[in-house]
Design an enzyme around this catalytic site. Structure first.
Site, PDB file in Angstrom:
ATOM      1  N   ASN A  57      -4.873  -8.673  -2.685  1.00 19.00           N
ATOM      2  CA  ASN A  57      -3.458  -9.020  -2.524  1.00 19.00           C
ATOM      3  C   ASN A  57      -3.292 -10.248  -1.622  1.00 19.00           C
ATOM      4  O   ASN A  57      -2.671 -10.178  -0.552  1.00 19.00           O
ATOM      5  CB  ASN A  57      -2.672  -7.833  -1.971  1.00 19.00           C
TER       6      ASN A  57
ATOM      7  N   GLY B 218      -1.882 -10.037 -14.837  1.00 20.67           N
ATOM      8  CA  GLY B 218      -0.500 -10.026 -15.319  1.00 20.67           C
ATOM      9  C   GLY B 218      -0.413  -9.292 -16.641  1.00 20.67           C
ATOM     10  O   GLY B 218      -0.884  -8.163 -16.785  1.00 20.67           O
TER      11      GLY B 218
ATOM     12  N   THR C 273       0.815  -1.206   0.000  1.00 16.14           N
ATOM     13  CA  THR C 273       0.000   0.000   0.000  1.00 16.14           C
ATOM     14  C   THR C 273       0.855   1.265   0.000  1.00 16.14           C
ATOM     15  O   THR C 273       0.467   2.287  -0.574  1.00 16.14           O
ATOM     16  CB  THR C 273      -0.948   0.020   1.210  1.00 16.14           C
TER      17      THR C 273
ATOM     18  N   ARG D 133      -2.127 -13.290   0.295  1.00 16.66           N
ATOM     19  CA  ARG D 133      -0.828 -13.802   0.692  1.00 16.66           C
ATOM     20  C   ARG D 133      -1.038 -14.893   1.746  1.00 16.66           C
ATOM     21  O   ARG D 133      -1.054 -14.625   2.949  1.00 16.66           O
ATOM     22  CB  ARG D 133       0.060 -12.679   1.247  1.00 16.66           C
TER      23      ARG D 133
ATOM     24  N   ASP E 278       0.988  -2.658  -7.660  1.00 13.36           N
ATOM     25  CA  ASP E 278       0.905  -1.463  -6.819  1.00 13.36           C
ATOM     26  C   ASP E 278       0.932  -0.194  -7.676  1.00 13.36           C
ATOM     27  O   ASP E 278       0.184   0.753  -7.417  1.00 13.36           O
ATOM     28  CB  ASP E 278       2.070  -1.415  -5.834  1.00 13.36           C
TER      29      ASP E 278
ATOM     30  N   ASN F 103       3.724   1.536  -1.587  1.00 13.53           N
ATOM     31  CA  ASN F 103       4.154   1.716  -2.968  1.00 13.53           C
ATOM     32  C   ASN F 103       3.100   2.474  -3.770  1.00 13.53           C
ATOM     33  O   ASN F 103       3.409   3.367  -4.562  1.00 13.53           O
ATOM     34  CB  ASN F 103       4.405   0.354  -3.633  1.00 13.53           C
TER      35      ASN F 103
END
Length: 314
Positions: A166, A228, A33, A168, A260, A35
């Site tokens: 995001n 992507g 965040t 993870r 980002d 970035n």
């Protein structure tokens, strides 16, 4: 003179060790965040957009350097102080432009960012609040609930809430807990910016349309599904739908902050002009610029962005 719009990112900024061409590592500061906030600041004047970052730091020397770095970048640091704590750290490993990470964040001060959410109490019409799945993952359950309540209150006052899932899994005890909390916190967001590869892995979405439909059904009014180098799918609750296929990037050195930076350019363009198609194009252009250099934070000017956009549309 009118007040500038406010962009407030919420999350964890860490110490970054990134590889250099000589085989050594450069030390900097970055985090998903942060970035996005940093790129948003690069793209706009302070008279137009006030950029802030809400997190927590310790009382050590690195915490002081981190706060100084944020201020030097033109971003307002809204930091809770946690005695005895320190910033988290991570190291980037690169292989043919793709990255992997090793983290040291179990004692990160940012895990206490929800201890002081007074900065959100004045958020309302004209403000954009941006957070991610990592923001939520690093918090204790009670802290997640506090953050969610504060965001819901801000949304009720007219603030735009934006969420990048995001995903993870390494930050969660189990995948089902990650998925449950992702959808819970996403329910407060008007704009959701998921990445299809992650969503397909953990929510078993069959295509980008399924990802968009799930978030729209969850309460979002706009879903921007990144994929992507593949086409970006945009779906709105109003029925508007389109795909954008960016041209392949000419050089791929480091994809660390691709998503980002896309988010930053998309949101800045969207805040300024509310033109979704132009916002997606701007996001792709900045991401293409960023992945051509090493590290999460790549200097960018409006001329860089214009050049990238012209190339992508050529």
């Amino acid at each position: 003179m009118s007040m500038p719009m406010r962009f407030l990112a919420i999350g964890e900024c860490m110490v970054e060790f990134s590889p250099t061409p000589s085989g050594t590592y450069a030390v900097g500061f970055a985090g998903d965040t942060f970035n996005t906030a940093w790129y948003a600041r690069q793209l706009t004047d302070t008279e137009k957009l006030d950029v802030g970052y809400l997190s927590a730091v310790g009382d050590d020397a690195l915490s002081g350097q981190l706060t100084d770095f944020i201020e030097a970048a033109g971003i307002r640091p809204l930091m809770a102080r946690v005695p005895g704590a320190a910033p988290g750290m991570y190291m980037i490993f690169l292989s043919e432009g793709e990255r992997s990470f090793q983290y040291w964040r179990s004692q990160s001060a940012a895990r206490h960012l929800a201890d002081d959410l007074t900065a959100l109490e004045t958020a309302g019409e004209g403000d954009l609040l941006y957070f991610s799945g990592i923001t939520v993952a690093i918090l204790a359950e009670a802290a997640r609930d506090r953050l969610l309540a504060a965001l819901q209150a801000a949304a009720g006052r007219g603030a735009e809430i934006v969420f990048d899932p995001n995903l993870r899994p390494r930050l969660w005890p189990a995948s089902d807990e990650m998925c449950r909390w992702t959808m819970k916190v996403a329910s407060v967001a008007g704009i959701v910016l998921p990445s299809f590869e992650d969503e397909a892995s953990h929510f078993k979405d069959t295509d980008e349309a399924a990802t968009a439909a799930r978030y729209l059904a969850n309460g979002a009014r706009l879903a921007v599904v990144k994929n992507g180098a593949g086409p970006i799918l945009v779906r709105g609750a109003d029925g508007d739908s389109f795909q954008y296929q960016p041209e392949p990037a000419s050089t791929v050195v480091d994809t660390t902050a691709a998503g980002d930076s896309f988010n930053a350019a998309f949101l800045v363009e969207y805040m300024e002009r509310a033109r979704t198609r132009e916002a997606v194009r701007a996001g792709c252009a900045l991401a293409a610029h960023v992945i051509g250099s090493r590290g999460a934070l790549v200097p960018v000017t409006r001329m860089d962005l214009i050049a990238c956009r012209n190339r992508l549309s050529a």
